[in-house]
Design a protein around this motif. Sequence first.
Motif, PDB file in Angstrom:
ATOM      1  N   VAL A   1      -2.688  -1.748  -8.619  1.00  0.00           N
ATOM      2  CA  VAL A   1      -4.171  -0.932  -8.665  1.00  0.00           C
ATOM      3  C   VAL A   1      -4.268   0.337  -8.097  1.00  0.00           C
ATOM      4  O   VAL A   1      -3.571   0.718  -7.187  1.00  0.00           O
ATOM      5  N   LEU A   2      -4.706   1.228  -8.953  1.00  0.00           N
ATOM      6  CA  LEU A   2      -4.637   2.717  -8.436  1.00  0.00           C
ATOM      7  C   LEU A   2      -6.205   3.085  -8.093  1.00  0.00           C
ATOM      8  O   LEU A   2      -7.026   2.774  -9.028  1.00  0.00           O
ATOM      9  N   ALA A   3      -6.313   3.716  -6.938  1.00  0.00           N
ATOM     10  CA  ALA A   3      -7.647   3.927  -6.407  1.00  0.00           C
ATOM     11  C   ALA A   3      -7.937   5.081  -5.969  1.00  0.00           C
ATOM     12  O   ALA A   3      -6.787   5.829  -5.046  1.00  0.00           O
TER      13      ALA A   3
ATOM     14  N   SER B   1      -2.268   3.319  -4.066  1.00  0.00           N
ATOM     15  CA  SER B   1      -1.889   2.125  -5.011  1.00  0.00           C
ATOM     16  C   SER B   1      -1.489   0.907  -4.142  1.00  0.00           C
ATOM     17  O   SER B   1      -1.157   1.165  -2.884  1.00  0.00           O
ATOM     18  N   PHE B   2      -1.834  -0.282  -4.526  1.00  0.00           N
ATOM     19  CA  PHE B   2      -1.421  -1.668  -4.068  1.00  0.00           C
ATOM     20  C   PHE B   2      -1.387  -2.564  -4.992  1.00  0.00           C
ATOM     21  O   PHE B   2      -1.818  -2.236  -6.364  1.00  0.00           O
ATOM     22  N   GLY B   3      -0.183  -3.574  -4.775  1.00  0.00           N
ATOM     23  CA  GLY B   3      -0.162  -4.475  -5.754  1.00  0.00           C
ATOM     24  C   GLY B   3      -1.033  -5.773  -5.301  1.00  0.00           C
ATOM     25  O   GLY B   3      -1.178  -5.945  -4.145  1.00  0.00           O
ATOM     26  N   VAL B   4      -1.470  -6.499  -6.650  1.00  0.00           N
ATOM     27  CA  VAL B   4      -2.107  -7.833  -6.441  1.00  0.00           C
ATOM     28  C   VAL B   4      -1.651  -8.800  -7.346  1.00  0.00           C
ATOM     29  O   VAL B   4      -1.674  -8.426  -8.525  1.00  0.00           O
TER      30      VAL B   4
ATOM     31  N   GLY C   1      -7.515   2.675 -12.106  1.00  0.00           N
ATOM     32  CA  GLY C   1      -6.788   2.252 -13.125  1.00  0.00           C
ATOM     33  C   GLY C   1      -6.292   0.816 -12.556  1.00  0.00           C
ATOM     34  O   GLY C   1      -6.012   0.318 -11.327  1.00  0.00           O
ATOM     35  N   ARG C   2      -5.646  -0.150 -13.298  1.00  0.00           N
ATOM     36  CA  ARG C   2      -5.012  -1.369 -13.277  1.00  0.00           C
ATOM     37  C   ARG C   2      -3.752  -1.466 -14.071  1.00  0.00           C
ATOM     38  O   ARG C   2      -4.057  -1.597 -15.345  1.00  0.00           O
ATOM     39  N   ILE C   3      -2.476  -1.408 -13.687  1.00  0.00           N
ATOM     40  CA  ILE C   3      -1.404  -1.362 -14.487  1.00  0.00           C
ATOM     41  C   ILE C   3      -0.754  -2.567 -14.595  1.00  0.00           C
ATOM     42  O   ILE C   3      -0.370  -3.085 -13.495  1.00  0.00           O
TER      43      ILE C   3
ATOM     44  N   LEU D   1       0.927  -1.111  -0.086  1.00  0.00           N
ATOM     45  CA  LEU D   1      -0.112   0.085  -0.206  1.00  0.00           C
ATOM     46  C   LEU D   1       0.931   1.300   0.003  1.00  0.00           C
ATOM     47  O   LEU D   1       1.806   1.307   0.745  1.00  0.00           O
ATOM     48  N   ALA D   2       0.681   2.240  -0.746  1.00  0.00           N
ATOM     49  CA  ALA D   2       1.367   3.420  -0.898  1.00  0.00           C
ATOM     50  C   ALA D   2       0.384   4.744  -1.153  1.00  0.00           C
ATOM     51  O   ALA D   2      -0.498   4.575  -2.074  1.00  0.00           O
ATOM     52  N   SER D   3       0.822   5.726  -0.481  1.00  0.00           N
ATOM     53  CA  SER D   3       0.101   6.911  -0.899  1.00  0.00           C
ATOM     54  C   SER D   3       0.581   7.543  -2.113  1.00  0.00           C
ATOM     55  O   SER D   3       1.745   7.450  -2.502  1.00  0.00           O
ATOM     56  N   VAL D   4      -0.228   7.850  -3.171  1.00  0.00           N
ATOM     57  CA  VAL D   4       0.360   8.647  -4.447  1.00  0.00           C
ATOM     58  C   VAL D   4      -0.079   9.720  -4.714  1.00  0.00           C
ATOM     59  O   VAL D   4       0.978  10.471  -5.168  1.00  0.00           O
ATOM     60  N   SER D   5      -1.034  10.254  -4.228  1.00  0.00           N
ATOM     61  CA  SER D   5      -1.321  11.864  -4.672  1.00  0.00           C
ATOM     62  C   SER D   5      -2.288  12.322  -3.587  1.00  0.00           C
ATOM     63  O   SER D   5      -3.449  11.660  -3.105  1.00  0.00           O
ATOM     64  N   ALA D   6      -2.083  13.585  -3.031  1.00  0.00           N
ATOM     65  CA  ALA D   6      -2.928  14.248  -2.106  1.00  0.00           C
ATOM     66  C   ALA D   6      -4.316  14.961  -3.074  1.00  0.00           C
ATOM     67  O   ALA D   6      -5.127  14.934  -2.439  1.00  0.00           O
ATOM     68  N   GLU D   7      -3.781  15.521  -4.008  1.00  0.00           N
ATOM     69  CA  GLU D   7      -4.860  16.050  -4.926  1.00  0.00           C
ATOM     70  C   GLU D   7      -5.103  15.506  -6.362  1.00  0.00           C
ATOM     71  O   GLU D   7      -3.953  16.056  -7.235  1.00  0.00           O
ATOM     72  N   PRO D   8      -5.745  14.793  -6.786  1.00  0.00           N
ATOM     73  CA  PRO D   8      -6.848  14.146  -5.912  1.00  0.00           C
ATOM     74  C   PRO D   8      -6.159  13.230  -4.973  1.00  0.00           C
ATOM     75  O   PRO D   8      -4.958  12.687  -5.422  1.00  0.00           O
TER      76      PRO D   8
END
Length: 169
Positions: free
Chosen positions: A141-143, A59-62, A131-133, A48-55
């Motif tokens: 997974v980007l959420a 993200s996390f990997g699966v 998104g799913r990269i 689990l990682a924080s990607v962006s504050a705005e918006p």
Amino acid sequence: MTATPDLGTIQLASPDLLRATFRRHAAGVAVITAAGDAGPVGFTATSLASVSAEPPLLSFGVGTGASSWPVMAEADHVGVHILGEHQQELAATFARSGADRFGSPTAWREGPEGVPVLDDVPAWLVCRIVGRIPAGDHRIVLAEVLLGDPTGNGRPLLYHQGGFSGLRD
């Protein structure tokens, strides 16, 4: 003065090298959940990682071979749960292949957007998948964070050297 690495022990890139290196990296522990037609799914994640504050994005990997991947591949929303040090057994349950992850003693309820929300966690979020990269045998997974509750009790659960533990004072 810092120690100079022994360049005589260099290993070529491999899954074993990556695993051995990241066993030395302490990571927070989360459980990711989603609602599926056959019932809820979930897995333990240390990616689990924080990607962006705005918006607000995370993200996390699966793994694409994981039992929860078929649901995660189609889900619109996920639950993200930060686990506390008192939840080592819960983390192990969601990490164990073939476990009844949502059976007793796991306490949970259906939350917003139908997402399974775990009880008694230090913090939880409901997110919309944006998104799913592809990334090797995984997907990143980007959420987008929609809502949540960061006010639960407890110190964080960590994963280090192949096991779960809490912070030391």
